[in-house]
Enzyme design. Structure first.
Site, PDB file in Angstrom:
ATOM      1  N   HIS A 127       0.822  -1.212   0.000  1.00 21.11           N
ATOM      2  CA  HIS A 127       0.000   0.000   0.000  1.00 21.11           C
ATOM      3  C   HIS A 127       0.856   1.262   0.000  1.00 21.11           C
ATOM      4  O   HIS A 127       0.359   2.351   0.240  1.00 21.11           O
ATOM      5  CB  HIS A 127      -0.946   0.018   1.207  1.00 21.11           C
ATOM      6  CG  HIS A 127      -1.710  -1.250   1.381  1.00 21.11           C
ATOM      7  ND1 HIS A 127      -1.353  -2.211   2.289  1.00 21.11           N
ATOM      8  CD2 HIS A 127      -2.793  -1.727   0.707  1.00 21.11           C
ATOM      9  CE1 HIS A 127      -2.183  -3.248   2.191  1.00 21.11           C
ATOM     10  NE2 HIS A 127      -3.065  -2.975   1.241  1.00 21.11           N
TER      11      HIS A 127
HETATM   12  S1  FES Z   1       1.682  -0.443   3.370  1.00 21.06           S
HETATM   13 FE1  FES Z   1       0.044  -1.778   3.789  1.00 21.06          FE
HETATM   14  S2  FES Z   1       0.997  -3.582   4.436  1.00 21.06           S
HETATM   15 FE2  FES Z   1       2.635  -2.230   4.080  1.00 21.06          FE
END
Ligand code: FES
Length: 103
Positions: A56
């Site tokens: 993410h």
């Molecule tokens: S940014 Fe979501 S798990 Fe690492």
């Protein structure tokens, strides 16, 4: 690691000085589990020259401190000690936004 030592703690989401995370700058000992949802960050990547989590988009610096993205906390720097020059004993406690897991 000079760049990490010079970071203004007021800029950090999870303020922690590099000296409180790294005993010997020759070795950076951190848990490679993203504190957002637990993916494995890629080393030597991201906008801050440390670790990048591709799941993410969390960026950590070389000390494992969260600098950008959704992760709420720094990569876990376990308690550890050098028992010999190249022998380390570490105690692991995984922090994440979901739960605490003790080993
Ligand atoms: S940014 Fe979501 S798990 Fe690492």
């Amino acid at each position: 690691m000079a760049a990490e030592e010079a970071v203004n703690l007021a800029e950090l989401r999870d303020p922690q000085h590099d000296k409180d995370r790294v005993i010997n700058p020759r070795w950076v000992i951190i848990l490679g589990v993203c504190t957002h949802l637990g993916c494995v960050p890629i080393a030597d990547a991201g906008d801050f020259g440390g670790y990048y989590c591709p799941c993410h988009g969390s960026h950590y610096d070389a000390s494992g401190r969260i600098r950008k993205g959704p992760a709420p906390l720094n990569l876990e720097a376990p308690f550890y000690e050098f028992t010999e020059e190249d022998v380390v004993i570490a105690e692991l406690c995984l922090r994440s936004s979901l739960e605490y897991v003790f080993f």
